[in-house]
Scaffold this motif. Structure first.
Motif, PDB file in Angstrom:
ATOM      1  N   GLU A  22      39.411 -39.974 -92.784  1.00  0.00           N
ATOM      2  CA  GLU A  22      40.399 -39.274 -92.132  1.00  0.00           C
ATOM      3  C   GLU A  22      41.630 -40.268 -91.103  1.00  0.00           C
ATOM      4  O   GLU A  22      42.599 -40.027 -90.922  1.00  0.00           O
ATOM      5  N   ASP A  23      40.866 -41.168 -90.622  1.00  0.00           N
ATOM      6  CA  ASP A  23      41.662 -41.921 -89.639  1.00  0.00           C
ATOM      7  C   ASP A  23      42.570 -42.977 -90.326  1.00  0.00           C
ATOM      8  O   ASP A  23      43.349 -43.880 -89.692  1.00  0.00           O
ATOM      9  N   TYR A  24      42.656 -42.920 -91.502  1.00  0.00           N
ATOM     10  CA  TYR A  24      43.758 -43.919 -92.081  1.00  0.00           C
ATOM     11  C   TYR A  24      45.160 -43.066 -92.592  1.00  0.00           C
ATOM     12  O   TYR A  24      45.006 -41.994 -92.997  1.00  0.00           O
ATOM     13  N   PRO A  25      46.176 -43.459 -92.081  1.00  0.00           N
ATOM     14  CA  PRO A  25      47.445 -42.907 -92.119  1.00  0.00           C
ATOM     15  C   PRO A  25      47.948 -43.156 -93.518  1.00  0.00           C
ATOM     16  O   PRO A  25      47.528 -44.014 -94.407  1.00  0.00           O
ATOM     17  N   PRO A  26      48.745 -41.945 -93.792  1.00  0.00           N
ATOM     18  CA  PRO A  26      49.417 -42.221 -95.324  1.00  0.00           C
ATOM     19  C   PRO A  26      50.152 -43.748 -95.429  1.00  0.00           C
ATOM     20  O   PRO A  26      50.986 -43.813 -94.606  1.00  0.00           O
ATOM     21  N   GLN A  27      49.927 -44.366 -96.487  1.00  0.00           N
ATOM     22  CA  GLN A  27      50.671 -45.423 -96.816  1.00  0.00           C
ATOM     23  C   GLN A  27      50.462 -46.083 -98.195  1.00  0.00           C
ATOM     24  O   GLN A  27      49.605 -45.586 -98.864  1.00  0.00           O
TER      25      GLN A  27
END
Length: 75
Positions: A22-27
């Motif tokens: 969850e802690d990975y931002p969209p990229q």
């Protein structure tokens, strides 16, 4: 660039499904698949002498290499 390791399996439709934490931002991301096991490819039985006459060894193959080679000056 950052690398993370995720474990998954390839299904019968030749697809993989990944769920990022969850802690990975969209990229943008690049996915590299490393297979843990590979099915062995059956090899043909080798035939003795199949390359006879196709490989030639120079008469001086075991002669010492010149100093220029070891000093990186050989061309």
């Amino acid at each position: 660039m950052q690398a993370i390791e995720l474990h998954t399996t390839i299904d019968e439709n030749h697809q993989i499904h990944l769920q990022l934490p969850e802690d990975y931002p969209p990229q943008a991301a690049k996915v590299i698949v490393l297979l843990e096991t590979i099915s062995p490819v059956p090899s043909k039985k080798r035939q003795f002498g199949q390359f006879k006459g196709k490989i030639h060894m120079a008469d001086d193959f075991d002669a010492p290499l010149p100093d220029e080679f070891w000093l990186g000056e050989a061309r």
